[in-house]
Design an enzyme around this catalytic site. Structure first.
Site, PDB file in Angstrom:
ATOM      1  N   SER A  49       2.968  -2.507   1.844  1.00 36.85           N
ATOM      2  CA  SER A  49       1.780  -2.599   0.975  1.00 36.85           C
ATOM      3  C   SER A  49       2.088  -3.289  -0.353  1.00 36.85           C
ATOM      4  O   SER A  49       1.182  -3.695  -1.065  1.00 36.85           O
ATOM      5  CB  SER A  49       1.213  -1.208   0.686  1.00 36.85           C
ATOM      6  OG  SER A  49       0.871  -0.571   1.877  1.00 36.85           O
ATOM      7  N   GLY A 222      -1.612  -1.149   4.168  1.00 32.23           N
ATOM      8  CA  GLY A 222      -1.276  -2.568   4.185  1.00 32.23           C
ATOM      9  C   GLY A 222      -1.556  -3.217   2.841  1.00 32.23           C
ATOM     10  O   GLY A 222      -2.194  -2.624   1.982  1.00 32.23           O
ATOM     11  N   GLY A 224      -2.721  -6.099  -0.164  1.00 37.92           N
ATOM     12  CA  GLY A 224      -3.766  -7.035  -0.553  1.00 37.92           C
ATOM     13  C   GLY A 224      -5.176  -6.494  -0.561  1.00 37.92           C
ATOM     14  O   GLY A 224      -5.428  -5.293  -0.451  1.00 37.92           O
ATOM     15  N   CYS A 250      -5.021   4.616   3.388  1.00 37.80           N
ATOM     16  CA  CYS A 250      -4.981   3.620   2.322  1.00 37.80           C
ATOM     17  C   CYS A 250      -5.755   2.348   2.675  1.00 37.80           C
ATOM     18  O   CYS A 250      -6.978   2.368   2.621  1.00 37.80           O
ATOM     19  CB  CYS A 250      -3.550   3.343   1.895  1.00 37.80           C
ATOM     20  SG  CYS A 250      -3.496   2.875   0.154  1.00 37.80           S
ATOM     21  N   LEU A 251      -5.099   1.257   3.082  1.00 38.20           N
ATOM     22  CA  LEU A 251      -5.897   0.107   3.514  1.00 38.20           C
ATOM     23  C   LEU A 251      -6.787   0.535   4.680  1.00 38.20           C
ATOM     24  O   LEU A 251      -7.916   0.067   4.824  1.00 38.20           O
ATOM     25  CB  LEU A 251      -4.992  -1.063   3.941  1.00 38.20           C
ATOM     26  CG  LEU A 251      -5.746  -2.350   4.257  1.00 38.20           C
ATOM     27  CD1 LEU A 251      -6.108  -3.107   2.987  1.00 38.20           C
ATOM     28  CD2 LEU A 251      -4.962  -3.267   5.183  1.00 38.20           C
ATOM     29  N   GLN A 254      -9.948   1.824   3.447  1.00 40.72           N
ATOM     30  CA  GLN A 254     -10.809   0.742   2.964  1.00 40.72           C
ATOM     31  C   GLN A 254     -11.418  -0.037   4.135  1.00 40.72           C
ATOM     32  O   GLN A 254     -12.607  -0.382   4.109  1.00 40.72           O
ATOM     33  CB  GLN A 254      -9.985  -0.185   2.063  1.00 40.72           C
ATOM     34  CG  GLN A 254      -9.439   0.528   0.828  1.00 40.72           C
ATOM     35  CD  GLN A 254      -8.272  -0.175   0.172  1.00 40.72           C
ATOM     36  OE1 GLN A 254      -7.804  -1.218   0.637  1.00 40.72           O
ATOM     37  NE2 GLN A 254      -7.776   0.387  -0.920  1.00 40.72           N
ATOM     38  N   ASN A 292      -0.339   4.388  -3.517  1.00 38.98           N
ATOM     39  CA  ASN A 292       0.052   3.022  -3.816  1.00 38.98           C
ATOM     40  C   ASN A 292      -1.096   2.103  -3.454  1.00 38.98           C
ATOM     41  O   ASN A 292      -1.149   1.567  -2.363  1.00 38.98           O
ATOM     42  CB  ASN A 292       1.297   2.661  -2.999  1.00 38.98           C
ATOM     43  CG  ASN A 292       1.480   1.171  -2.888  1.00 38.98           C
ATOM     44  OD1 ASN A 292       1.014   0.425  -3.733  1.00 38.98           O
ATOM     45  ND2 ASN A 292       2.143   0.724  -1.836  1.00 38.98           N
ATOM     46  N   GLY A 294      -4.410  -0.690  -5.090  1.00 35.22           N
ATOM     47  CA  GLY A 294      -5.055  -1.384  -6.195  1.00 35.22           C
ATOM     48  C   GLY A 294      -6.550  -1.526  -5.998  1.00 35.22           C
ATOM     49  O   GLY A 294      -7.265  -1.959  -6.894  1.00 35.22           O
ATOM     50  N   TYR A 295      -7.018  -1.199  -4.783  1.00 38.23           N
ATOM     51  CA  TYR A 295      -8.445  -1.311  -4.458  1.00 38.23           C
ATOM     52  C   TYR A 295      -8.988   0.072  -4.126  1.00 38.23           C
ATOM     53  O   TYR A 295      -8.213   1.004  -3.874  1.00 38.23           O
ATOM     54  CB  TYR A 295      -8.653  -2.252  -3.257  1.00 38.23           C
ATOM     55  CG  TYR A 295      -8.343  -3.689  -3.596  1.00 38.23           C
ATOM     56  CD1 TYR A 295      -9.352  -4.562  -3.971  1.00 38.23           C
ATOM     57  CD2 TYR A 295      -7.034  -4.155  -3.569  1.00 38.23           C
ATOM     58  CE1 TYR A 295      -9.072  -5.880  -4.311  1.00 38.23           C
ATOM     59  CE2 TYR A 295      -6.741  -5.469  -3.913  1.00 38.23           C
ATOM     60  CZ  TYR A 295      -7.767  -6.324  -4.276  1.00 38.23           C
ATOM     61  OH  TYR A 295      -7.484  -7.628  -4.618  1.00 38.23           O
ATOM     62  N   HIS A 334      -1.508   8.770   0.634  1.00 38.00           N
ATOM     63  CA  HIS A 334      -0.575   8.671   1.773  1.00 38.00           C
ATOM     64  C   HIS A 334      -0.111  10.048   2.246  1.00 38.00           C
ATOM     65  O   HIS A 334       0.890  10.566   1.721  1.00 38.00           O
ATOM     66  CB  HIS A 334       0.639   7.833   1.370  1.00 38.00           C
ATOM     67  CG  HIS A 334       0.331   6.383   1.277  1.00 38.00           C
ATOM     68  ND1 HIS A 334       0.569   5.489   2.304  1.00 38.00           N
ATOM     69  CD2 HIS A 334      -0.232   5.658   0.285  1.00 38.00           C
ATOM     70  CE1 HIS A 334       0.178   4.280   1.946  1.00 38.00           C
ATOM     71  NE2 HIS A 334      -0.314   4.361   0.723  1.00 38.00           N
ATOM     72  N   GLU A 336       1.505  10.706   4.770  1.00 42.42           N
ATOM     73  CA  GLU A 336       2.855  10.590   5.354  1.00 42.42           C
ATOM     74  C   GLU A 336       3.910  10.575   4.248  1.00 42.42           C
ATOM     75  O   GLU A 336       5.106  10.611   4.539  1.00 42.42           O
ATOM     76  CB  GLU A 336       2.949   9.338   6.231  1.00 42.42           C
ATOM     77  CG  GLU A 336       3.303   8.033   5.527  1.00 42.42           C
ATOM     78  CD  GLU A 336       2.182   7.476   4.663  1.00 42.42           C
ATOM     79  OE1 GLU A 336       1.110   8.093   4.593  1.00 42.42           O
ATOM     80  OE2 GLU A 336       2.384   6.413   4.047  1.00 42.42           O
TER      81      GLU A 336
HETATM   82  N1  GLN Z   1      -1.026   1.217   0.420  1.00 35.89           N
HETATM   83  C1  GLN Z   1      -2.065   0.509   0.835  1.00 35.89           C
HETATM   84  O1  GLN Z   1      -2.445   0.520   1.999  1.00 35.89           O
HETATM   85  C2  GLN Z   1      -2.755  -0.355  -0.190  1.00 35.89           C
HETATM   86  C3  GLN Z   1      -4.127  -0.825   0.226  1.00 35.89           C
HETATM   87  C4  GLN Z   1      -4.615  -2.031  -0.547  1.00 35.89           C
HETATM   88  N2  GLN Z   1      -3.744  -3.146  -0.360  1.00 35.89           N
HETATM   89  C5  GLN Z   1      -4.745  -1.703  -2.016  1.00 35.89           C
HETATM   90  O2  GLN Z   1      -3.925  -2.116  -2.811  1.00 35.89           O
HETATM   91  O3  GLN Z   1      -5.645  -1.003  -2.393  1.00 35.89           O
END
Ligand code: GLN
Length: 363
Positions: A49, A222, A224, A250-251, A254, A292, A294-295, A334, A336
């Site tokens: 990520s 993941g 971005g 996380c991703l 989203q 972790n 950013g979105y 997370h 995990e």
């Molecule tokens: N750890 C992640 O899956 C980060 C998700 C996405 N890339 C974000 O920064 O928000």
């Protein structure tokens, strides 16, 4: 006296910090983000990520427990979260040239050099973090000597395509067949599923997994901007029309939200730490989580058949969503961990329980 090269970190707003090199001596550009965890640099540096990001550690002393040796268990690296380093650069205050730990095999400095990742120490990371908190995450570049490079915004690219696996792969021989959509998965997600009697069918981000024989779908973390990953969202849209259990992290949270019809947005400076408090809906129960990202998911845009599952107690942003009647849920944090607190690992049990119920096995 050890001779170290100097290099400078320049932020998009023109701020310059000069530090000393302890990693690879190549100039790089990326997005500068800070994380406040006190431990876990081997896990964070191998977390896909972080692709495209120059990581600033607010914990002052880094490197003192070295880097674990490389061994595999069940087909995945035992002490790393993926097969390589993903960060673009590392910025710290104090580098510990001495290291000691039972599983340490090499120094952090050697590890960074091996993967051509620059690292700078002797930087005032408190001053730097204050800037990132005031102005938000910024583009930045690490430049050596007389080199000059351009800024680069990793979020304009589909980073998931870089971080995902290339081929379909199976792990374990458990009773529950879980398709793992690999957008840059952390190994501990695979470990947590294997520990719960799953066969994990890991597929690339753009693989049509709807054709697989499976009991449940897991959408990984993941790198971005999630909006860059609409091909995966297309497949998720198909599975949310059905009833097989889905979990995302996380991703994955989203992408599930985007598939449900909601929207995502960029946070000012994100959440990257081991102590993010999240409140479970309709309770006063607060869990401390590893994060972790950013979105975030824009909760107001969630359609009526979806609801909020967790909310961040610091800034009220979304930390998870849930379908009101079908067995679909995801978290922005997370469960995990790896590294970080394992308090929410029970969510993997909830996912497997959903699968058992779906298969008519009861609890
Ligand atoms: N750890 C992640 O899956 C980060 C998700 C996405 N890339 C974000 O920064 O928000």
């Amino acid at each position: 006296m050890l001779k170290v090269k100097q290099a400078k970190l320049t932020l998009e707003d023109g701020t310059v910090f000069t530090g000393k090199s302890f990693g690879s001596e190549n100039s790089v550009a990326g997005e500068v983000v800070f994380y406040t965890a006190m431990t876990g640099y081997p896990e964070s540096l191998t977390d896909p990520s972080y692709t495209g990001q120059i990581l600033v550690s607010t914990y002052p002393m880094i490197g003192n427990y070295g880097v674990p040796f490389d061994s595999k268990e069940n087909g995945i690296h035992k002490f790393y979260e993926s097969h390589k380093l993903h960060i673009s650069g590392l910025i710290i205050s104090d580098y510990s040239f001495e290291f000691s730990h039972w599983n340490a095999q090499k120094s952090l400095s050697d590890w960074l050099k091996e993967y051509e990742v620059p690292g700078l120490f002797d930087i005032d990371t408190r001053a730097l973090t204050k800037i990132l908190r005031e102005k938000g995450s910024m583009l930045g570049k690490i430049e050596f000597e007389n080199e000059t490079i351009d800024f680069y915004d990793p979020n304009l690219e589909n980073l998931v395509a870089k971080a995902s696996c290339i081929n379909r792969e199976e792990y374990g021989d458990g009773e529950h067949r879980v398709v793992l959509v690999d957008c840059g998965v952390k190994n501990n997600i695979i470990r947590c599923l294997l520990d719960r009697d799953a066969t994990v069918i890991r597929v690339p981000w753009d693989y049509d997994f709807t054709k697989e024989d499976y009991d449940g779908v897991f959408i990984s973390n993941g790198p971005g901007d999630p909006a860059m990953c609409m091909e995966t969202v297309g497949y998720i849209k198909q599975i949310v029309e059905e009833d097989k259990p889905v979990m995302g992290i996380c991703l994955g949270n989203q992408l599930l939200a985007l598939a449900a019809g909601a929207q995502t947005y960029k946070l000012k400076y994100g959440h990257r730490s081991h102590n993010q408090p999240v409140i479970l809906k309709n309770t006063n129960r607060c869990y401390i989580t590893s994060q972790n990202h950013g979105y975030a998911v824009e909760t107001e845009t969630l359609p009526p058949d979806w609801e909020i599952l967790f909310t961040n107690a610091n800034d009220n942003t979304n930390e998870g969503i849930k379908h009101k009647s079908k067995p679909f849920f995801s978290t922005q944090f997370h469960p995990e961990a790896s590294s970080g607190p394992t308090d929410t690992e029970f969510l993997f049990d909830d996912f497997i329980d959903n699968i058992k119920k779906y298969k008519g096995l009861g609890n």
